[in-house]
Design a protein around this motif. Structure first.
Motif, PDB file in Angstrom:
ATOM      1  N   SER A 141      -1.727   1.031  -5.514  1.00 36.19           N
ATOM      2  CA  SER A 141      -1.529  -0.185  -4.721  1.00 36.19           C
ATOM      3  C   SER A 141      -2.520  -0.247  -3.558  1.00 36.19           C
ATOM      4  O   SER A 141      -2.948  -1.335  -3.156  1.00 36.19           O
ATOM      5  CB  SER A 141      -0.089  -0.270  -4.200  1.00 36.19           C
ATOM      6  OG  SER A 141       0.221   0.834  -3.372  1.00 36.19           O
ATOM      7  N   LYS A 142      -2.912   0.916  -3.027  1.00 29.43           N
ATOM      8  CA  LYS A 142      -3.921   0.930  -1.965  1.00 29.43           C
ATOM      9  C   LYS A 142      -5.270   0.466  -2.493  1.00 29.43           C
ATOM     10  O   LYS A 142      -6.008  -0.256  -1.811  1.00 29.43           O
ATOM     11  CB  LYS A 142      -4.037   2.334  -1.359  1.00 29.43           C
ATOM     12  CG  LYS A 142      -2.853   2.724  -0.475  1.00 29.43           C
ATOM     13  CD  LYS A 142      -3.015   4.130   0.078  1.00 29.43           C
ATOM     14  CE  LYS A 142      -1.820   4.499   0.963  1.00 29.43           C
ATOM     15  NZ  LYS A 142      -1.928   5.882   1.489  1.00 29.43           N
ATOM     16  N   GLU A 159       0.849  -1.199   0.000  1.00 34.82           N
ATOM     17  CA  GLU A 159       0.000   0.000   0.000  1.00 34.82           C
ATOM     18  C   GLU A 159       0.880   1.243   0.000  1.00 34.82           C
ATOM     19  O   GLU A 159       0.751   2.122   0.843  1.00 34.82           O
ATOM     20  CB  GLU A 159      -0.941  -0.029   1.201  1.00 34.82           C
ATOM     21  CG  GLU A 159      -1.891  -1.229   1.185  1.00 34.82           C
ATOM     22  CD  GLU A 159      -2.926  -1.200   2.301  1.00 34.82           C
ATOM     23  OE1 GLU A 159      -3.615  -0.174   2.424  1.00 34.82           O
ATOM     24  OE2 GLU A 159      -3.020  -2.188   3.044  1.00 34.82           O
ATOM     25  N   THR A 160       1.785   1.314  -0.991  1.00 33.14           N
ATOM     26  CA  THR A 160       2.761   2.400  -1.035  1.00 33.14           C
ATOM     27  C   THR A 160       2.278   3.613  -1.830  1.00 33.14           C
ATOM     28  O   THR A 160       2.851   4.688  -1.722  1.00 33.14           O
ATOM     29  CB  THR A 160       4.077   1.890  -1.650  1.00 33.14           C
ATOM     30  OG1 THR A 160       3.794   1.266  -2.911  1.00 33.14           O
ATOM     31  CG2 THR A 160       4.734   0.866  -0.729  1.00 33.14           C
ATOM     32  N   ASN A 161       1.233   3.426  -2.654  1.00 33.91           N
ATOM     33  CA  ASN A 161       0.693   4.550  -3.417  1.00 33.91           C
ATOM     34  C   ASN A 161      -0.807   4.344  -3.624  1.00 33.91           C
ATOM     35  O   ASN A 161      -1.373   3.342  -3.174  1.00 33.91           O
ATOM     36  CB  ASN A 161       1.424   4.702  -4.761  1.00 33.91           C
ATOM     37  CG  ASN A 161       1.430   3.400  -5.556  1.00 33.91           C
ATOM     38  OD1 ASN A 161       0.395   2.754  -5.714  1.00 33.91           O
ATOM     39  ND2 ASN A 161       2.591   3.017  -6.060  1.00 33.91           N
ATOM     40  N   ALA A 187      -5.024  -3.261  -2.938  1.00 29.98           N
ATOM     41  CA  ALA A 187      -5.075  -3.926  -1.637  1.00 29.98           C
ATOM     42  C   ALA A 187      -6.509  -3.994  -1.114  1.00 29.98           C
ATOM     43  O   ALA A 187      -6.921  -4.988  -0.511  1.00 29.98           O
ATOM     44  CB  ALA A 187      -4.175  -3.198  -0.635  1.00 29.98           C
ATOM     45  N   LYS A 188      -7.273  -2.949  -1.349  1.00 34.12           N
ATOM     46  CA  LYS A 188      -8.670  -2.932  -0.910  1.00 34.12           C
ATOM     47  C   LYS A 188      -9.472  -4.025  -1.612  1.00 34.12           C
ATOM     48  O   LYS A 188     -10.278  -4.732  -0.987  1.00 34.12           O
ATOM     49  CB  LYS A 188      -9.291  -1.564  -1.176  1.00 34.12           C
ATOM     50  CG  LYS A 188     -10.706  -1.409  -0.623  1.00 34.12           C
ATOM     51  CD  LYS A 188     -11.223   0.016  -0.813  1.00 34.12           C
ATOM     52  CE  LYS A 188     -12.627   0.168  -0.211  1.00 34.12           C
ATOM     53  NZ  LYS A 188     -13.137   1.546  -0.382  1.00 34.12           N
TER      54      LYS A 188
END
Length: 370
Positions: free
Chosen positions: A122-123, A117-119, A126-127
């Motif tokens: 990617s968040k 979850e670095t940007n 991840a969700k």
């Protein structure tokens, strides 16, 4: 058994397949199984099913099509038990196997890149991944983790219901007879550090290169070896970058192989400075079985393999200086290569023997007494 890529059925789960066929009719599924893998799986005594799930990426249309086809295949087999490992087999494979009377188990072999979850992108991914896991795992019969940190993460993020059975079985396990040295290790004149993994930055390659630079400035005599395939995924080290590193003399790129044993035997110390979302790296287990001391990170899935100062060193993630310091210990005290390497072997016999791991897995699935 449902795997994420075909070769893993042999390279990672071959001993488990051999154990299962003793008592059960076994089907092994993975994407795009070729003739070589099919022959090897069938030689063990299991049946092969080729799925159409892509190993990486989320494409709803393709994944749905693959899921529907796989569901038909599973319905024809009518299995009693299903074990899936890695994200897509767990999320889609177990959903495809959701039939009355089928016991379904998820083996979480690390969080993987889906939880980076670095940007913003990617968040968002991840969700979606969390939602897919949550939806699938709410109705399975059990979830098996390879380290306690991953179990805690899944619990804290609400990915497991309170009632689902869960447990930690550390590692895939290693065949101690297969990973046996041909010759006993000797005191190294020039310490060779071996890295084995996919060539992605999260495995700690930039830090390893920087550590090599720091040690070269001290005129230390050593060699850093890289063994692994170039990965096209985000975060991958390109072939051009690998070639440039090799040409610079900072690392010796050994290419790829189907058999890591000669490379491990020829090396002195195994190093994996990873900050990837590991389960419990099999390469470390293999190196331990072959009497190699370990340098790795104090990171979920890795810290379980090292007792600090006994069989190697744990270092902070993304810390090239600490990595260089640990490497320098072996360069200046080469006798520790032999002492700690023997301790690695003893720990591997105790903790990571594949036969012990597989029996624990079968007991968790309530298959050992069937």
């Amino acid at each position: 058994m449902i795997g994420g890529f075909a070769s893993s059925l042999i390279n990672f789960r071959g001993p488990l397949l051999k154990r299962l066929v003793q008592d059960f009719e076994v089907f092994a599924a993975a994407p795009y199984i070729d003739d070589d893998i099919r022959e090897k799986v069938e030689a063990i005594g299991a049946n092969c099913i080729s799925t159409e799930f892509e190993r990486t990426g989320l494409n709803p249309a393709k994944d749905l099509k693959a899921l529907l086809k796989f569901r038909k295949q599973i319905k024809e087999i009518a299995p009693d038990y299903v074990l899936a490992y890695t994200i897509k087999p767990v999320v889609f494979g177990l959903k495809a196997a959701k039939f009355k009377g089928v016991k379904r188990y998820a083996l979480i072999t690390g969080k993987g890149s889906g939880f980076d979850e670095t940007n913003l992108k990617s968040k968002a991914i991840a969700k979606v991944v969390k939602g897919l896991y949550r939806d699938t795992l709410k109705s399975v019969d059990g979830v098996i983790f390879q380290n306690a940190d991953d179990q805690a993460f899944f619990e804290q993020n609400g990915l497991l219901t309170n009632t689902v059975q869960r447990g930690v079985i550390e590692g895939t396990g290693v065949d101690m007879a297969h990973y046996r040295l041909k010759n006993e290790p000797s005191l190294p004149e020039k310490v060779k550090f071996l890295f084995i993994a996919r060539l992605i930055k999260e495995k700690g390659i930039p830090e390893l290169v920087e550590a090599a630079k720091l040690l070269k400035k001290k005129d230390c005599d050593f060699e850093v070896q890289l063994l692994g395939w170039v990965d096209p995924n985000p975060g991958g080290i390109s072939q051009k970058e690998v070639d440039e590193l090799h040409s610079s003399g900072l690392v010796n790129y050994l290419g790829t192989t189907d058999d890591v044993r000669p490379y491990i035997e020829a090396a002195d110390v195994f190093v994996l400075p990873t900050y990837y979302n590991e389960g419990l790296p099999r390469t470390i287990q293999e190196a331990m079985a072959m009497k190699k001391p370990i340098i790795t990170t104090d990171h979920p899935g890795c810290r379980e393999t090292v007792e600090e100062g006994r069989n190697g060193f744990l270092i902070p993630t993304r810390d090239a200086q600490s990595l260089a310091d640990a490497m320098e210990r072996f360069i200046k005290e080469p006798e520790q290569v032999l002492i700690m390497g023997q301790q690695s072997h003893e720990m591997a016999k105790e903790k990571f023997d594949v036969n012990k791991i597989n029996e624990r897995l079968l007991k968790f699935m309530q298959l050992s007494d069937v």
